[in-house]
Motif scaffolding. Structure first.
Motif, PDB file in Angstrom:
ATOM      1  N   MET A  54     -24.996  42.421  23.708  1.00  0.00           N
ATOM      2  CA  MET A  54     -24.259  41.625  24.496  1.00  0.00           C
ATOM      3  C   MET A  54     -23.403  40.799  23.894  1.00  0.00           C
ATOM      4  SD  MET A  54     -25.979  39.395  27.173  1.00  0.00           S
ATOM      5  CE  MET A  54     -25.162  37.487  26.717  1.00  0.00           C
ATOM      6  N   SER A  55     -22.316  40.508  24.230  1.00  0.00           N
ATOM      7  CA  SER A  55     -21.597  39.569  23.678  1.00  0.00           C
ATOM      8  C   SER A  55     -21.840  38.336  24.428  1.00  0.00           C
ATOM      9  CB  SER A  55     -20.023  39.863  23.576  1.00  0.00           C
ATOM     10  OG  SER A  55     -18.995  38.549  23.813  1.00  0.00           O
ATOM     11  N   SER A  56     -21.749  37.163  23.589  1.00  0.00           N
ATOM     12  CA  SER A  56     -22.169  35.828  24.177  1.00  0.00           C
ATOM     13  C   SER A  56     -20.940  35.130  24.574  1.00  0.00           C
ATOM     14  CB  SER A  56     -23.090  34.854  23.481  1.00  0.00           C
ATOM     15  OG  SER A  56     -22.593  34.862  22.290  1.00  0.00           O
ATOM     16  N   PHE A  57     -19.678  35.767  24.517  1.00  0.00           N
ATOM     17  CA  PHE A  57     -18.445  35.068  24.854  1.00  0.00           C
ATOM     18  C   PHE A  57     -18.422  35.556  26.275  1.00  0.00           C
ATOM     19  CE2 PHE A  57     -16.952  36.357  20.373  1.00  0.00           C
ATOM     20  CZ  PHE A  57     -17.124  35.169  19.885  1.00  0.00           C
TER      21      PHE A  57
END
Lengths: 215, 215
Positions: free
Chosen positions: B1-4
């Motif tokens: 999962m991207s934390s952006f």
């Protein structure tokens, strides 16, 4: 006389303000954008506009957020009892990549540096202390009716002079104000895959000081 | 999962499409834009939008222009009898910096490269020939009522395989169609300040072949 027309010159100037982009690179990027499909170039312009209009700071941790809370603070699976303190929002990404930390963050907005005029009041240290105190900002209390119940604060400022000074300062403040909270600091030592022969003495010194018992 | 969050991710993606900008750099630039003043970031977005909306190609030479003609073709002090043929608009800048050429340009839009599917029809070679013929596009004739009267064509394509092939092709076409026009090619040889010991053999070979009599 510049042989650029004013709009091209403006684009080169604006690109040249980006960090690490010198005059030549700015020119190359500008010519790429001029050659590129209109849709592609405008997608970049739109993306810039969108982040500046939609991205603010998380009301809990001051990470970047496109709503009142960032994706991490909004994620109910994250443990609110552990807080990792970082200098900048960009520091969160490499930590998330490790999958070692499952709590929330606290973004200071820099590191203490008296030479550059960065004092404790310029960082979000007071906000961290209030989070730890459980007397969090009214907005949150009104919404949630509860504090985070922080039990551990991991100081993950950079292993630099300013980062270390910031970590020490925060550790002192926490010890005085919330002695029951565990305060930890990221380990310093040899990077994985390093060669002892080429390690700098400071890093090697840290690796010795922090040596762990194996048996 | 991207934390952006999605807008930040979009900005990173769009920045990463720029030439020479990898994933890490795109992230660094995105965080810079996020930290920057809103005005500064939006100035970049606006500059991109402006060039894509206002910049087109010069009706004479196909250089970038913010009107029907580029600044060079619009400049009456430039000699219309000399035309310097380049691959891209960006090649004009270093030539202008030399202050050695006072004529107009002709931008081909690339170089011949059968491997990449770039054939003579894909470049603005026919347009160059019509310029030289004096049978320039009707729009210009209607405006000016006169041809440029080209007497010299300087082939300034890159000293690469594709650039050389392009120069040879154009030279042949011009010889057949306008034998009275002088066709020249930029000299190839040792760069100023070079060390013979480290010169590559192709460059040194060219320097020999193009040696000039001093006395």
């Amino acid at each position: 006389m510049s042989s650029f027309s004013p709009p091209v010159q403006r684009l080169v100037t604006e690109l040249g303000k980006l960090p690490g982009i010198g005059g030549r690179t700015a020119q190359r990027l500008a010519f790429h954008l001029l050659r590129a499909d209109k849709e592609e170039a405008l997608a970049l312009a739109e993306a810039i506009r969108e982040v500046k209009e939609r991205i603010g700071l998380c009301e809990i941790c001051f990470n970047l957020a496109d709503g009142p809370r960032c994706r991490i603070c909004a994620d109910e699976r994250r443990d609110p009892a552990a807080v990792c303190v970082v200098e900048e929002p960009s520091d969160i990404i490499p930590i998330e990549r490790t999958h070692e930390f499952h709590g929330r963050y606290h973004v200071l907005g820099g590191a203490l540096s008296p030479i550059d005029g960065v004092d404790p009041e310029d960082l979000r240290i007071a906000e961290l202390l209030t989070r730890v105190d459980g007397t969090h900002q009214p907005a949150l209390d009104a919404n949630e009716g509860q504090a985070e119940g922080i039990r551990e604060v991991v100081l993950a400022t950079n292993p630099t002079t300013t980062g270390e000074a910031t970590a020490l300062h925060i550790a002192e403040q926490l010890r005085a104000r919330a002695p029951e909270v565990t305060v930890t600091r990221l380990a310093s030592g040899l990077p994985v895959g390093a060669d002892l022969e080429y390690a700098d003495e400071l890093t090697l010194g840290r690796a010795f000081a922090g040596r762990r018992r194996l048996s």
